[in-house]
Write a protein that holds these residues in place. Structure first.
Motif, PDB file in Angstrom:
ATOM      1  N   GLY A 161      -4.208   2.140  17.309  1.00 39.70           N
ATOM      2  CA  GLY A 161      -4.860   2.270  16.013  1.00 39.70           C
ATOM      3  C   GLY A 161      -5.783   3.457  15.852  1.00 39.70           C
ATOM      4  N   CYS A 162      -6.486   3.427  14.723  1.00 39.73           N
ATOM      5  CA  CYS A 162      -7.354   4.532  14.341  1.00 39.73           C
ATOM      6  C   CYS A 162      -8.320   3.978  13.303  1.00 39.73           C
ATOM      7  CB  CYS A 162      -6.492   5.625  13.708  1.00 39.73           C
ATOM      8  SG  CYS A 162      -7.448   6.942  12.953  1.00 39.73           S
ATOM      9  N   PHE A 163      -9.594   4.440  13.318  1.00 42.00           N
ATOM     10  CA  PHE A 163     -10.489   3.824  12.329  1.00 42.00           C
ATOM     11  C   PHE A 163     -10.698   4.660  11.071  1.00 42.00           C
ATOM     12  CE2 PHE A 163     -13.880   5.264  15.498  1.00 42.00           C
ATOM     13  CZ  PHE A 163     -14.221   6.419  14.794  1.00 42.00           C
ATOM     14  N   TYR A 164      -9.975   5.767  10.944  1.00 44.17           N
ATOM     15  CA  TYR A 164     -10.093   6.564   9.704  1.00 44.17           C
ATOM     16  C   TYR A 164      -9.193   5.962   8.615  1.00 44.17           C
ATOM     17  CZ  TYR A 164     -12.652   9.851  12.529  1.00 44.17           C
ATOM     18  OH  TYR A 164     -13.592  10.419  13.340  1.00 44.17           O
ATOM     19  N   ASN A 165      -9.318   6.524   7.424  1.00 45.56           N
ATOM     20  CA  ASN A 165      -8.600   5.952   6.284  1.00 45.56           C
ATOM     21  C   ASN A 165      -7.844   6.995   5.482  1.00 45.56           C
ATOM     22  OD1 ASN A 165      -9.336   3.093   6.300  1.00 45.56           O
ATOM     23  ND2 ASN A 165     -11.421   3.907   6.172  1.00 45.56           N
ATOM     24  N   CYS A 166      -7.193   7.931   6.155  1.00 42.96           N
ATOM     25  CA  CYS A 166      -6.472   8.968   5.414  1.00 42.96           C
ATOM     26  C   CYS A 166      -5.434   8.275   4.522  1.00 42.96           C
ATOM     27  CB  CYS A 166      -5.800   9.934   6.368  1.00 42.96           C
ATOM     28  SG  CYS A 166      -6.953  10.542   7.600  1.00 42.96           S
ATOM     29  N   THR A 167      -5.335   8.737   3.288  1.00 47.49           N
ATOM     30  CA  THR A 167      -4.598   7.967   2.284  1.00 47.49           C
ATOM     31  C   THR A 167      -3.084   8.065   2.404  1.00 47.49           C
ATOM     32  OG1 THR A 167      -4.783   9.880   0.871  1.00 47.49           O
ATOM     33  CG2 THR A 167      -6.426   8.145   0.530  1.00 47.49           C
ATOM     34  N   TYR A 168      -2.587   8.996   3.227  1.00 44.72           N
ATOM     35  CA  TYR A 168      -1.136   9.156   3.372  1.00 44.72           C
ATOM     36  C   TYR A 168      -0.629   8.427   4.611  1.00 44.72           C
ATOM     37  CZ  TYR A 168      -3.129  12.450   6.569  1.00 44.72           C
ATOM     38  OH  TYR A 168      -3.903  12.988   7.567  1.00 44.72           O
ATOM     39  N   CYS A 169      -1.557   7.872   5.397  1.00 45.90           N
ATOM     40  CA  CYS A 169      -1.208   7.306   6.695  1.00 45.90           C
ATOM     41  C   CYS A 169      -1.264   5.796   6.614  1.00 45.90           C
ATOM     42  CB  CYS A 169      -2.198   7.810   7.735  1.00 45.90           C
ATOM     43  SG  CYS A 169      -2.001   7.065   9.347  1.00 45.90           S
ATOM     44  N   GLY A 170      -0.386   5.141   7.359  1.00 43.59           N
ATOM     45  CA  GLY A 170      -0.320   3.679   7.308  1.00 43.59           C
ATOM     46  C   GLY A 170      -1.495   2.979   7.962  1.00 43.59           C
ATOM     47  N   ASN A 171      -2.275   3.703   8.760  1.00 43.71           N
ATOM     48  CA  ASN A 171      -3.276   3.016   9.575  1.00 43.71           C
ATOM     49  C   ASN A 171      -4.248   2.151   8.783  1.00 43.71           C
ATOM     50  OD1 ASN A 171      -3.308   3.073  12.470  1.00 43.71           O
ATOM     51  ND2 ASN A 171      -3.054   5.267  12.231  1.00 43.71           N
ATOM     52  N   GLY A 172      -4.669   2.643   7.621  1.00 46.59           N
ATOM     53  CA  GLY A 172      -5.611   1.888   6.800  1.00 46.59           C
ATOM     54  C   GLY A 172      -5.059   0.509   6.475  1.00 46.59           C
ATOM     55  N   ASP A 223      -1.925   9.591  21.404  1.00 45.94           N
ATOM     56  CA  ASP A 223      -2.851   8.679  20.721  1.00 45.94           C
ATOM     57  C   ASP A 223      -3.214   9.272  19.366  1.00 45.94           C
ATOM     58  OD1 ASP A 223      -3.812   6.754  23.085  1.00 45.94           O
ATOM     59  OD2 ASP A 223      -3.412   8.763  23.822  1.00 45.94           O
ATOM     60  N   ALA A 224      -3.389   8.388  18.368  1.00 49.59           N
ATOM     61  CA  ALA A 224      -3.605   8.869  16.998  1.00 49.59           C
ATOM     62  C   ALA A 224      -4.709   9.931  16.980  1.00 49.59           C
ATOM     63  CB  ALA A 224      -3.949   7.706  16.094  1.00 49.59           C
ATOM     64  N   ILE A 225      -5.878   9.609  17.516  1.00 50.81           N
ATOM     65  CA  ILE A 225      -6.964  10.590  17.659  1.00 50.81           C
ATOM     66  C   ILE A 225      -7.549  10.392  19.051  1.00 50.81           C
ATOM     67  CG2 ILE A 225      -9.250  11.336  16.825  1.00 50.81           C
ATOM     68  CD1 ILE A 225      -7.063  11.901  14.794  1.00 50.81           C
ATOM     69  N   PHE A 226      -7.329  11.353  19.919  1.00 51.37           N
ATOM     70  CA  PHE A 226      -7.673  11.166  21.322  1.00 51.37           C
ATOM     71  C   PHE A 226      -9.187  11.146  21.548  1.00 51.37           C
ATOM     72  CE2 PHE A 226      -6.591  12.587  25.893  1.00 51.37           C
ATOM     73  CZ  PHE A 226      -6.429  11.269  26.282  1.00 51.37           C
ATOM     74  N   ILE A 234      -6.647  15.959  18.317  1.00 52.80           N
ATOM     75  CA  ILE A 234      -8.112  16.038  18.326  1.00 52.80           C
ATOM     76  C   ILE A 234      -8.616  16.103  16.886  1.00 52.80           C
ATOM     77  CG2 ILE A 234     -10.046  17.561  19.011  1.00 52.80           C
ATOM     78  CD1 ILE A 234      -8.650  16.144  21.390  1.00 52.80           C
ATOM     79  N   ARG A 235      -9.712  15.381  16.609  1.00 50.51           N
ATOM     80  CA  ARG A 235     -10.368  15.548  15.290  1.00 50.51           C
ATOM     81  C   ARG A 235     -11.576  16.428  15.464  1.00 50.51           C
ATOM     82  NH1 ARG A 235      -9.840  11.947  10.148  1.00 50.51           N
ATOM     83  NH2 ARG A 235     -11.837  12.800   9.504  1.00 50.51           N
ATOM     84  N   PHE A 236     -11.735  17.370  14.544  1.00 45.56           N
ATOM     85  CA  PHE A 236     -12.782  18.379  14.693  1.00 45.56           C
ATOM     86  C   PHE A 236     -14.173  17.897  14.300  1.00 45.56           C
ATOM     87  CE2 PHE A 236     -10.176  22.593  14.510  1.00 45.56           C
ATOM     88  CZ  PHE A 236      -9.542  22.214  15.674  1.00 45.56           C
ATOM     89  N   LYS A 252      -8.830  11.900   1.455  1.00 46.56           N
ATOM     90  CA  LYS A 252     -10.015  11.265   2.079  1.00 46.56           C
ATOM     91  C   LYS A 252     -10.213  11.766   3.513  1.00 46.56           C
ATOM     92  CE  LYS A 252     -10.873   8.719  -1.561  1.00 46.56           C
ATOM     93  NZ  LYS A 252     -11.564   9.477  -2.576  1.00 46.56           N
ATOM     94  N   ARG A 253     -10.038  13.049   3.690  1.00 49.03           N
ATOM     95  CA  ARG A 253     -10.344  13.684   4.982  1.00 49.03           C
ATOM     96  C   ARG A 253     -11.536  14.597   4.737  1.00 49.03           C
ATOM     97  NH1 ARG A 253      -6.455  13.511   9.136  1.00 49.03           N
ATOM     98  NH2 ARG A 253      -7.354  15.396   9.999  1.00 49.03           N
ATOM     99  N   PHE A 254     -12.686  14.143   5.220  1.00 44.85           N
ATOM    100  CA  PHE A 254     -13.920  14.830   4.859  1.00 44.85           C
ATOM    101  C   PHE A 254     -14.288  15.889   5.891  1.00 44.85           C
ATOM    102  CE2 PHE A 254     -13.901  10.573   2.973  1.00 44.85           C
ATOM    103  CZ  PHE A 254     -13.846  10.946   1.639  1.00 44.85           C
TER     104      PHE A 254
HETATM  105  S1  SF4 Z   1      -3.858  10.430   9.682  1.00 39.19           S
HETATM  106 FE1  SF4 Z   1      -4.664  10.366  11.751  1.00 39.19          FE
HETATM  107  S2  SF4 Z   1      -6.909  10.246  11.443  1.00 39.19           S
HETATM  108 FE2  SF4 Z   1      -5.985   9.705   9.519  1.00 39.19          FE
HETATM  109  S3  SF4 Z   1      -5.843   7.444   9.542  1.00 39.19           S
HETATM  110 FE3  SF4 Z   1      -3.859   8.255  10.276  1.00 39.19          FE
HETATM  111  S4  SF4 Z   1      -4.015   8.339  12.492  1.00 39.19           S
HETATM  112 FE4  SF4 Z   1      -6.112   8.132  11.666  1.00 39.19          FE
END
Ligand code: SF4
Ligand code: B12
Length: 514
Positions: A208-219, A261-264, A290-292, A328-330
């Motif tokens: 998983g991942c705790f971000y909420n990018c709107t194009y990604c299923g993770n949210g 991993d989604a974000i290492f 990596i997230r900057f 929603k990528r700030f």
């Molecule tokens: S795009 Fe990457 S950072 Fe954003 S929610 Fe999906 S896995 Fe997480």
């Protein structure tokens, strides 16, 4: 109800592992899947037997059926379904039922988690699993084996004999990933996987991942769990090292690690501790996402010492407003340019992921993405055309704006229909992305009036072509790509040592440039 009368279950996993739907069978050995290897490890630990039908290209009926028959006898067949594989899986499921009418069919993975009702309504599907599958599948196998009722298993929806759907709640996530066994790498023809052929292991030590990018299923994947707050989890640094050591002892030819991993660096403290251990105990050249916005220069320096020779990052859009308002990528342009400087300073190559054809984007917005890559001096870029995954916010934004067709054909290259960013322009930007990043890099390096003139000329060359010219250039690029991919496929599979040599030369050249 299936009753195995005390016998352990025989479970076949089906993995449609191809993205281009080219009917030609590629020579590749395909991709590793942590999810399937993990399910297999848990089931085998309990004594059940597990097989894999690894589909490396779109199969026709006879081909699929003969491979299925050759794979052996099974009690349960489980399909791993990501969204773009769903149309093909519907056919595979129908053919599976024609070969084995009594086999129990279950489905899992991302599409099932996002839209379980769509998957369970497919003829032949007996149940779907929502979210993580290891312990739901274990319970299914154990209960079938013991002849017990299995229709109340958490995380599963069942199609009942009267046609109704029994929707069991999703089981809570477990916090401690260390309790999972080390994945069953041998489920795959591991030595023949595409990455392994070039001495590289794909490794995933998190969920998983705790971000909420709107194009990604993770949210949305997260939302299905009752305890969603712990959705983003890592194995402990020590356990992640044990994972790597187990893998390397089995496959000593591995020389590179590719952390997928989604974000290492999602948890900076975990990351700092892990790379310290990695440096001491593994120290193989590696790469990761990596997230900057959570990075420091000190961490970048430590990454270099630990073995990072390249990193990946999601740049996605070079249009700051698009990033903030729709994605929603700030992350500001300035932040990304500054962090890039650290990677260049320590000699770590930088690869970016970019999305083209986003809802409400125009060719001018996409141009900003090319330019930001040039300003960040990206070494490699991957331009992906936007795909609206059901259940994501950006899918809904596209739908509300009327950009979404009724049905997205599996062969379609640009899913959104946007009058202000038509298909030929999207395909042109995708095709010539790296070409123009290089040109703008030169223009920015020149600076001054000459640099500005060059920049204006490039702007025009991208945004002011005729429709015919865009289409012609795309056609030329498609021919070139097909030859280049064929060559890469050939080198990776037939001459992997030579391919590795070329790759090393490229990295050496880059290191000298720093
Ligand atoms: S795009 Fe990457 S950072 Fe954003 S929610 Fe999906 S896995 Fe997480
Ligand atoms: C690592 C990764 C990859 C790797 C490995 C892919 C793989 N097949 O595992 C690589 C780089 C190859 C890859 C490629 C692609 N990926 Co990718 N990838 C990821 C990432 C970052 C992590 C996935 C992961 O390993 N998680 C950890 C493992 C343990 O979990 P898991 O795979 O979900 O498996 C669990 C459950 O899903 C379930 N399950 C899975 N299969 C089955 C089968 C059965 C029968 C059952 C019961 C349960 C079950 O149980 C598993 C164990 O708990 C995710 C984003 C994320 N979630 O963070 C995107 C993600 C999976 N990728 C995605 C996409 C779109 C792709 C590509 C299509 C991109 C492209 N255009 O080329 C390709 C597809 C290639 C392929 N063959 O799958 C999407 C899928 C979206 C969707 N709705 O389908 C995701 C979710 C990112 C996103 N944009 O939202 N990817």
């Amino acid at each position: 109800m299936i009753d195995l009368k005390g016998r352990k279950a025989r479970y076949l996993l089906v993995y449609p592992d191809y993205t281009d739907r080219d009917l030609k069978s590629k020579q590749t050995g395909g991709n590793y899947s942590e999810g399937l290897a993990s399910i297999s490890a848990v089931l085998k630990q309990a004594g059940h037997s597990v097989g894999l039908l690894h589909l490396l290209y779109l199969h026709e009926e006879e081909d699929f059926k003969s491979k299925l028959k050759a794979s052996g006898e099974w009690d349960i067949i489980g399909f791993s379904i990501r969204t773009t594989a769903f149309p093909d899986c519907q056919k595979y499921i129908k053919w599976t039922k024609e070969v084995y009418p009594d086999v129990f069919i279950t489905c899992g993975s991302y599409h099932c988690t996002l839209v379980p009702e769509e998957v369970i309504s497919v003829d032949g599907v007996d149940c779907v699993t929502i979210g993580d599958g290891e312990y739901a599948e274990l319970e299914l196998c154990d209960k079938m084996s013991a002849g017990e009722d299995y229709t109340d298993i958490e995380s599963k929806w069942f199609k009942m004999p009267d046609g109704t759907i029994k929707k069991n709640p999703v089981r809570p996530l477990f916090a401690d990933l260390d309790r999972l066994p080390i994945p069953d790498f041998d489920l795959f023809d591991y030595a023949n996987l595409e990455s392994v052929k070039v001495d590289t292991a794909i490794v995933i030590v998190s969920r998983g991942c705790f971000y909420n990018c709107t194009y990604c299923g993770n949210g949305n994947f997260r939302k299905v769990y009752p305890n969603k707050k712990i959705y983003a989890r890592f194995r402990s640094p020590e356990n992640a090292i044990l994972y790597l050591k187990t893998l390397l002892s089995k496959y000593p030819n591995i020389k590179y690690i590719n952390f997928r991993d989604a974000i290492f660096n999602m948890f900076p403290d975990w990351f700092d501790k892990f790379i310290e251990l990695y440096k001491k105990e593994i120290h193989l050249p590696c790469t990761g996402n990596i997230r900057f916005d959570i990075l420091t220069e000190d961490t970048v320096r430590k990454m270099k010492e630990a073995g990072f020779y390249t990193i990946d990052m999601g740049l996605e859009s070079g249009d700051q407003e698009m990033r903030f308002k729709y994605l929603k990528r700030f992350q500001t342009d300035e932040m990304m340019i500054n962090c890039s400087k650290w990677f260049h300073k320590y000699g770590i190559a930088q690869l970016t992921y970019n999305i083209i054809g986003l809802p409400h984007e125009t060719i001018h917005g996409a141009l900003k993405t090319i330019k930001l890559n040039a300003k960040m001096k990206s070494d490699r870029v991957i331009p992906n055309i936007f795909y609206p995954y059901p259940g994501t916010r950006l899918h809904d934004i596209a739908k509300e704006a009327g950009f979404l067709p009724e049905v997205i054909s599996p062969d379609c290259r640009v899913p959104l229909v946007q009058p202000d960013f038509p298909e030929h322009e999207v395909l042109f930007i995708e095709a010539y992305f790296m070409h123009y990043v290089k040109k703008y890099k030169k223009a920015f390096a020149k600076g001054g009036k000459r640099g500005e003139r060059m920049e204006r000329r490039l702007d025009k060359a991208i945004t002011e072509r005729s429709v015919g010219s865009y289409k012609r250039r795309v056609w030329i690029h498609d021919r070139y790509t097909s030859v280049r991919n064929g060559l890469k496929d050939f080198l990776v599979n037939r001459m992997p040592k030579f391919y590795l040599f070329l790759r090393r030369q490229k990295h050496k050249k880059k290191a000298k440039e720093v």
